[in-house]
Scaffold this motif. Structure first.
Motif, PDB file in Angstrom:
ATOM      1  N   GLU A 230      15.062  64.506 -38.341  1.00  0.00           N
ATOM      2  CA  GLU A 230      14.323  64.477 -39.605  1.00  0.00           C
ATOM      3  C   GLU A 230      15.098  63.783 -40.726  1.00  0.00           C
ATOM      4  OE1 GLU A 230      16.181  68.648 -39.127  1.00  0.00           O
ATOM      5  OE2 GLU A 230      15.162  67.155 -37.858  1.00  0.00           O
ATOM      6  N   ASP A 231      16.381  63.521 -40.508  1.00  0.00           N
ATOM      7  CA  ASP A 231      17.212  62.861 -41.517  1.00  0.00           C
ATOM      8  C   ASP A 231      17.468  61.389 -41.208  1.00  0.00           C
ATOM      9  OD1 ASP A 231      17.520  65.101 -43.083  1.00  0.00           O
ATOM     10  OD2 ASP A 231      19.448  65.674 -42.207  1.00  0.00           O
ATOM     11  N   ALA A 232      16.960  60.873 -40.088  1.00  0.00           N
ATOM     12  CA  ALA A 232      17.378  59.562 -39.597  1.00  0.00           C
ATOM     13  C   ALA A 232      16.776  58.391 -40.362  1.00  0.00           C
ATOM     14  CB  ALA A 232      17.047  59.425 -38.115  1.00  0.00           C
ATOM     15  N   HIS A 233      15.601  58.579 -40.968  1.00  0.00           N
ATOM     16  CA  HIS A 233      14.895  57.449 -41.574  1.00  0.00           C
ATOM     17  C   HIS A 233      14.498  57.752 -43.014  1.00  0.00           C
ATOM     18  CE1 HIS A 233      13.613  57.040 -37.150  1.00  0.00           C
ATOM     19  NE2 HIS A 233      14.669  56.271 -37.354  1.00  0.00           N
ATOM     20  N   TYR A 234      14.287  56.684 -43.767  1.00  0.00           N
ATOM     21  CA  TYR A 234      13.822  56.817 -45.146  1.00  0.00           C
ATOM     22  C   TYR A 234      12.298  56.942 -45.223  1.00  0.00           C
ATOM     23  CZ  TYR A 234      18.399  55.782 -47.148  1.00  0.00           C
ATOM     24  OH  TYR A 234      19.717  55.842 -47.522  1.00  0.00           O
ATOM     25  N   VAL A 235      11.591  56.073 -44.524  1.00  0.00           N
ATOM     26  CA  VAL A 235      10.132  56.066 -44.659  1.00  0.00           C
ATOM     27  C   VAL A 235       9.394  56.124 -43.323  1.00  0.00           C
ATOM     28  CG1 VAL A 235      10.086  54.883 -46.897  1.00  0.00           C
ATOM     29  CG2 VAL A 235      10.119  53.525 -44.786  1.00  0.00           C
ATOM     30  N   TYR A 236      10.001  55.673 -42.244  1.00  0.00           N
ATOM     31  CA  TYR A 236       9.312  55.589 -40.960  1.00  0.00           C
ATOM     32  C   TYR A 236       8.823  56.969 -40.516  1.00  0.00           C
ATOM     33  CZ  TYR A 236       8.340  54.693 -36.055  1.00  0.00           C
ATOM     34  OH  TYR A 236       7.728  54.606 -34.817  1.00  0.00           O
ATOM     35  N   ARG A 237       7.524  57.058 -40.250  1.00  0.00           N
ATOM     36  CA  ARG A 237       6.847  58.286 -39.814  1.00  0.00           C
ATOM     37  C   ARG A 237       7.063  59.445 -40.788  1.00  0.00           C
ATOM     38  NH1 ARG A 237       7.133  58.696 -33.165  1.00  0.00           N
ATOM     39  NH2 ARG A 237       5.719  56.940 -32.789  1.00  0.00           N
ATOM     40  N   ARG A 238       7.129  59.129 -42.089  1.00  0.00           N
ATOM     41  CA  ARG A 238       7.279  60.173 -43.105  1.00  0.00           C
ATOM     42  C   ARG A 238       6.086  60.184 -44.056  1.00  0.00           C
ATOM     43  NH1 ARG A 238      11.071  60.560 -46.651  1.00  0.00           N
ATOM     44  NH2 ARG A 238      11.255  62.829 -46.380  1.00  0.00           N
ATOM     45  N   THR A 239       4.941  59.786 -43.548  1.00  0.00           N
ATOM     46  CA  THR A 239       3.722  59.745 -44.365  1.00  0.00           C
ATOM     47  C   THR A 239       3.474  61.083 -45.050  1.00  0.00           C
ATOM     48  OG1 THR A 239       2.774  58.198 -42.770  1.00  0.00           O
ATOM     49  CG2 THR A 239       1.263  59.231 -44.343  1.00  0.00           C
ATOM     50  N   GLY A 240       3.250  61.032 -46.362  1.00  0.00           N
ATOM     51  CA  GLY A 240       2.947  62.236 -47.124  1.00  0.00           C
ATOM     52  C   GLY A 240       4.151  63.031 -47.561  1.00  0.00           C
ATOM     53  N   LEU A 241       5.323  62.733 -47.032  1.00  0.00           N
ATOM     54  CA  LEU A 241       6.543  63.428 -47.431  1.00  0.00           C
ATOM     55  C   LEU A 241       7.147  62.749 -48.655  1.00  0.00           C
ATOM     56  CD1 LEU A 241       8.193  64.024 -43.927  1.00  0.00           C
ATOM     57  CD2 LEU A 241       6.953  65.679 -45.347  1.00  0.00           C
ATOM     58  N   PRO A 242       7.965  63.466 -49.423  1.00  0.00           N
ATOM     59  CA  PRO A 242       8.555  62.853 -50.616  1.00  0.00           C
ATOM     60  C   PRO A 242       9.636  61.839 -50.267  1.00  0.00           C
ATOM     61  CG  PRO A 242       9.393  65.082 -50.307  1.00  0.00           C
ATOM     62  CD  PRO A 242       8.304  64.900 -49.303  1.00  0.00           C
TER      63      PRO A 242
END
Length: 269
Positions: A230-242
């Motif tokens: 959950e810490d590996a990426h900035y935006v990839y597959r983080r839709t809707g997250l801050p």
């Protein structure tokens, strides 16, 4: 789809395991029977990757593999397991230590035998690969700078840049604060030099770790130790997250057939 660092690791492993010795090549599924018969018993000279393509030189003929979305190349030592399922190709050899070694290919988009001129033709239509020694990132920028196409689409074009896929596209653009919708001609030479250098570093790290990690330690829940998924990426597959930087909700939409992820504030148009 596996990105360039995965193919680089795969080629390296095949090189270390099989190069310099005869390889027994079969096609248990039967779909590659003719190609397997051409390669069976020949000595592997070299295995190498370029972008998302894998090549194995058997002297005069070369195996060309593109894994696509569903392909896998797995292997191990000792006797191979029973051939089950859609096993397109199997390699068996003595292995570097004299013991048995095997490798199995399943589900590739491409698995074919090519002559040297055909291999050269594939390489000629690909852009520079950041993992190749002495690759020239300026070649990619000349194509980018002359295009009105969005940079988010250009980064996925293998004729512009080889080996970059959906993860590296999203993360590279975020790390440099560039909107994926910016036209290629809006990316100046200085910005591209910084992006290219960063991409080389990220992909080399991907080779070492066997995974893509793009976040900096200060933007993770733990600064030390193994980086959690959950810490590996900035935006990839983080839709809707801050957003990890500004807190804005991460957006997504489809671009060139793949889900694109970005922060509308950190990557303002």
């Amino acid at each position: 789809m596996p990105e360039g660092h995965t193919l680089y690791r795969l080629a390296r492993d095949l090189q270390q395991t099989f190069a310099g010795r005869p390889v027994h090549v079969t096609s248990p599924q039967g779909r590659f029977a003719a190609g397997a018969a051409l390669l069976d018993g020949r000595v592997l000279r070299e295995a190498f990757s370029y972008g998302k393509h894998l090549f194995a030189d058997f002297g005069g003929d070369a195996l060309h593999v593109h894994l696509g979305l569903y392909g896998t190349f797995t292997g191990g030592s000792g006797d191979p397991p029973p051939a089950k399922g859609a096993l397109r190709m199997r390699w068996v050899a003595d292995g570097p230590d004299g013991g048995g070694a095997w490798a199995d290919l399943r589900g590739p988009t491409v698995c074919e035998v090519l002559a040297a001129p055909e291999v050269a033709a594939i390489l000629a239509r690909l852009g520079p690969d950041p993992l190749r020694p002495r690759a020239d990132g300026g070649v990619a920028h000349r194509r980018i700078a002359g295009s009105r196409t969005a940079i988010g689409a250009l980064l996925m074009d293998q004729s512009v840049l080889a080996g970059v896929g959906n993860v590296y596209r999203a993360e590279l653009l975020f790390r440099h604060g560039i909107s994926p919708f910016r036209p290629g001609r809006g990316v100046d030479a200085a910005s591209w030099r910084a992006m290219w250098a960063d991409l080389v570093t990220l992909m080399r790290a991907g080779v070492r770790m066997g995974r893509i990690v793009t976040t900096r330690p200060e933007h993770r829940s733990r600064r030390r130790g193994v980086v959690q998924r959950e810490d590996a990426h900035y935006v990839y597959r983080r839709t809707g997250l801050p957003c990890r930087i500004c807190g804005t909700e991460i957006h997504t939409e489809v671009m060139v057939g793949r889900n694109l992820y970005w922060c509308p504030v950190c990557q303002a148009a």
